[in-house]
Design a protein around this motif. Structure first.
Motif, PDB file in Angstrom:
ATOM      1  N   ALA A 165       0.809  -1.224   0.000  1.00 32.40           N
ATOM      2  CA  ALA A 165       0.000   0.000   0.000  1.00 32.40           C
ATOM      3  C   ALA A 165       0.839   1.270   0.000  1.00 32.40           C
ATOM      4  O   ALA A 165       0.498   2.247  -0.681  1.00 32.40           O
ATOM      5  N   LYS A 166       1.935   1.289   0.737  1.00 33.17           N
ATOM      6  CA  LYS A 166       2.666   2.534   0.934  1.00 33.17           C
ATOM      7  C   LYS A 166       3.926   2.661   0.082  1.00 33.17           C
ATOM      8  O   LYS A 166       4.461   3.771  -0.052  1.00 33.17           O
ATOM      9  N   ILE A 167       4.400   1.555  -0.471  1.00 28.21           N
ATOM     10  CA  ILE A 167       5.644   1.613  -1.245  1.00 28.21           C
ATOM     11  C   ILE A 167       5.398   1.266  -2.710  1.00 28.21           C
ATOM     12  O   ILE A 167       5.797   2.005  -3.614  1.00 28.21           O
ATOM     13  N   MET A 168       4.717   0.134  -2.941  1.00 24.43           N
ATOM     14  CA  MET A 168       4.554  -0.348  -4.312  1.00 24.43           C
ATOM     15  C   MET A 168       3.529   0.464  -5.104  1.00 24.43           C
ATOM     16  O   MET A 168       3.786   0.848  -6.245  1.00 24.43           O
ATOM     17  N   LEU A 169       2.360   0.712  -4.530  1.00 26.30           N
ATOM     18  CA  LEU A 169       1.312   1.414  -5.282  1.00 26.30           C
ATOM     19  C   LEU A 169       1.744   2.805  -5.752  1.00 26.30           C
ATOM     20  O   LEU A 169       1.476   3.174  -6.897  1.00 26.30           O
ATOM     21  N   PRO A 170       2.407   3.624  -4.896  1.00 27.64           N
ATOM     22  CA  PRO A 170       2.839   4.936  -5.409  1.00 27.64           C
ATOM     23  C   PRO A 170       3.816   4.838  -6.574  1.00 27.64           C
ATOM     24  O   PRO A 170       3.897   5.776  -7.379  1.00 27.64           O
ATOM     25  N   LEU A 171       4.546   3.732  -6.688  1.00 24.03           N
ATOM     26  CA  LEU A 171       5.530   3.592  -7.751  1.00 24.03           C
ATOM     27  C   LEU A 171       4.924   3.157  -9.077  1.00 24.03           C
ATOM     28  O   LEU A 171       5.593   3.206 -10.110  1.00 24.03           O
ATOM     29  N   ILE A 172       3.682   2.691  -9.057  1.00 16.55           N
ATOM     30  CA  ILE A 172       3.070   2.215 -10.305  1.00 16.55           C
ATOM     31  C   ILE A 172       1.881   3.087 -10.703  1.00 16.55           C
ATOM     32  O   ILE A 172       0.957   2.611 -11.373  1.00 16.55           O
ATOM     33  N   LYS A 173       1.898   4.352 -10.327  1.00 19.46           N
ATOM     34  CA  LYS A 173       0.793   5.245 -10.676  1.00 19.46           C
ATOM     35  C   LYS A 173       0.547   5.328 -12.183  1.00 19.46           C
ATOM     36  O   LYS A 173      -0.611   5.346 -12.622  1.00 19.46           O
ATOM     37  N   PRO A 174       1.575   5.390 -13.035  1.00 23.67           N
ATOM     38  CA  PRO A 174       1.288   5.422 -14.484  1.00 23.67           C
ATOM     39  C   PRO A 174       0.526   4.199 -14.964  1.00 23.67           C
ATOM     40  O   PRO A 174      -0.413   4.323 -15.759  1.00 23.67           O
ATOM     41  N   ALA A 175       0.906   3.018 -14.480  1.00 19.41           N
ATOM     42  CA  ALA A 175       0.214   1.793 -14.901  1.00 19.41           C
ATOM     43  C   ALA A 175      -1.207   1.757 -14.350  1.00 19.41           C
ATOM     44  O   ALA A 175      -2.140   1.331 -15.045  1.00 19.41           O
ATOM     45  N   LEU A 176      -1.395   2.194 -13.122  1.00 18.23           N
ATOM     46  CA  LEU A 176      -2.739   2.249 -12.545  1.00 18.23           C
ATOM     47  C   LEU A 176      -3.627   3.216 -13.332  1.00 18.23           C
ATOM     48  O   LEU A 176      -4.806   2.931 -13.580  1.00 18.23           O
ATOM     49  N   SER A 177      -3.059   4.353 -13.713  1.00 22.19           N
ATOM     50  CA  SER A 177      -3.829   5.327 -14.500  1.00 22.19           C
ATOM     51  C   SER A 177      -4.213   4.743 -15.848  1.00 22.19           C
ATOM     52  O   SER A 177      -5.353   4.902 -16.303  1.00 22.19           O
ATOM     53  N   ALA A 178      -3.268   4.073 -16.508  1.00 13.51           N
ATOM     54  CA  ALA A 178      -3.562   3.469 -17.812  1.00 13.51           C
ATOM     55  C   ALA A 178      -4.647   2.410 -17.691  1.00 13.51           C
ATOM     56  O   ALA A 178      -5.585   2.364 -18.499  1.00 13.51           O
ATOM     57  N   LEU A 179      -4.549   1.555 -16.663  1.00 16.88           N
ATOM     58  CA  LEU A 179      -5.555   0.516 -16.474  1.00 16.88           C
ATOM     59  C   LEU A 179      -6.918   1.121 -16.177  1.00 16.88           C
ATOM     60  O   LEU A 179      -7.945   0.655 -16.705  1.00 16.88           O
ATOM     61  N   GLY A 180      -6.956   2.154 -15.344  1.00 14.52           N
ATOM     62  CA  GLY A 180      -8.227   2.799 -15.042  1.00 14.52           C
ATOM     63  C   GLY A 180      -8.881   3.396 -16.274  1.00 14.52           C
ATOM     64  O   GLY A 180     -10.099   3.296 -16.462  1.00 14.52           O
ATOM     65  N   ILE A 181      -8.081   3.998 -17.147  1.00 10.05           N
ATOM     66  CA  ILE A 181      -8.628   4.600 -18.373  1.00 10.05           C
ATOM     67  C   ILE A 181      -9.130   3.516 -19.320  1.00 10.05           C
ATOM     68  O   ILE A 181     -10.221   3.632 -19.888  1.00 10.05           O
ATOM     69  N   PHE A 182      -8.339   2.448 -19.511  1.00  9.71           N
ATOM     70  CA  PHE A 182      -8.780   1.348 -20.363  1.00  9.71           C
ATOM     71  C   PHE A 182     -10.098   0.754 -19.857  1.00  9.71           C
ATOM     72  O   PHE A 182     -11.010   0.460 -20.638  1.00  9.71           O
ATOM     73  N   THR A 183     -10.187   0.570 -18.546  1.00 11.25           N
ATOM     74  CA  THR A 183     -11.391  -0.020 -17.964  1.00 11.25           C
ATOM     75  C   THR A 183     -12.588   0.903 -18.148  1.00 11.25           C
ATOM     76  O   THR A 183     -13.687   0.451 -18.504  1.00 11.25           O
TER      77      THR A 183
END
Length: 277
Positions: free
Chosen positions: A185-203
């Motif tokens: 939650a505190k280390i990994m998720l902030p580092l993958i914000k671009p991928a999370l944003s891309a997945l959210g947009i695709f979805t």
């Protein structure tokens, strides 16, 4: 030979891309212009691109002829729930497959990815029977739950990003006493914000345009999503094309907003996940 800092091949490439973009934009331009015509001008031969006169009332009529506002709200809240759930479930599964060693991890991941090769039409009948038995037919749950809990592409995309994060960061956190949940939650998720944003947009784009599942599971007009409501403009004997084009133009607004805002994240997320895989 360079020409003012550009090569001829670069200029030709941009020229071809511009021509391709114009060709792909033609259907959208036709849709927008058709939404401003009266019905007699839509299928004139030869085609008449510029409306004469401009019928601006088509947009008002498209919203009042059917409960389009309700369909808009249905699509918005379904999309928000599915996007949030997918970001949580896909990131947790991707983190487990990328960073946690457990028995049969690789075979399970391959089997999970294999679900991408199964067409949705193959599983729609078992889903329909299952939802009928539990009373989810004509309910938004039948659309939300399958989409929110299973997205093999999302897991694959985020896993590639997680694998690119150095192990030293995770090991240092473990030495400092952090648990798996804290690291995630505190280390990994902030580092993958671009991928999370891309997945959210695709979805969001996929769910907003989803027509097949609502067509199968929904029966009540007050529960219809935007694509289903647009389909109601098709009558048994005739179709009101002007109102349909006006409604489609209005339905396109959220998609354009999401794409314009998130275009950079789509390119960055997909590119980096591919490089670091």
């Amino acid at each position: 030979m360079p020409l003012k800092g550009f090569r001829i091949s670069t200029l030709l490439l941009h020229f071809v891309l511009i021509i391709g973009a114009c060709i792909m934009a033609l259907p959208f331009v036709w849709m927008l212009l058709s939404s401003l015509k009266d019905l007699s001008q839509v299928f004139v031969v030869p085609p008449k691109w510029i409306p004469d006169p401009f019928v601006w009332t088509n947009f008002r009529d498209s919203l009042t002829a059917l409960p389009f506002g309700r369909a808009y709200l249905n699509s918005l809240y379904i999309n928000v729930i599915v996007v949030l759930c997918q970001l949580i479930t896909c990131s947790m599964a991707a983190y487990a497959f990328a960073k946690i060693k457990f028995p049969l991890r690789e075979p399970l991941f391959v089997m999970f990815l294999a679900t991408m090769m199964v067409p949705g039409q193959v599983t729609i009948i078992p889903l329909y029977l299952m939802f009928k038995n539990i009373g989810w037919l004509d309910s938004h749950l039948a659309i939300i739950i399958p989409s929110a809990l299973l997205n093999a592409f999302g897991v694959f995309l985020l896993r590639q990003f997680f694998r690119g994060i150095p192990k030293d960061m995770e090991e240092a956190s473990i030495v400092d006493g952090a648990g798996r949940l804290t690291i995630y939650a505190k280390i990994m998720l902030p580092l993958i914000k671009p991928a999370l944003s891309a997945l959210g947009i695709f979805t969001f784009l996929g769910m907003w345009n989803n027509f097949f599942n609502p067509l199968i599971f929904l029966n009540s007009p007050e529960k219809f999503t935007v694509p289903m409501m647009l389909n109601l403009y098709r009558g048994m004997y005739s179709t009101d094309w002007t109102l349909m084009m006006a409604g489609a133009s209005i339905a396109l607004i959220p998609v354009l907003i999401v794409y314009v805002i998130g275009q950079r994240y789509i390119i960055e997320g997909v590119t980096l996940s591919g490089i670091k895989g």
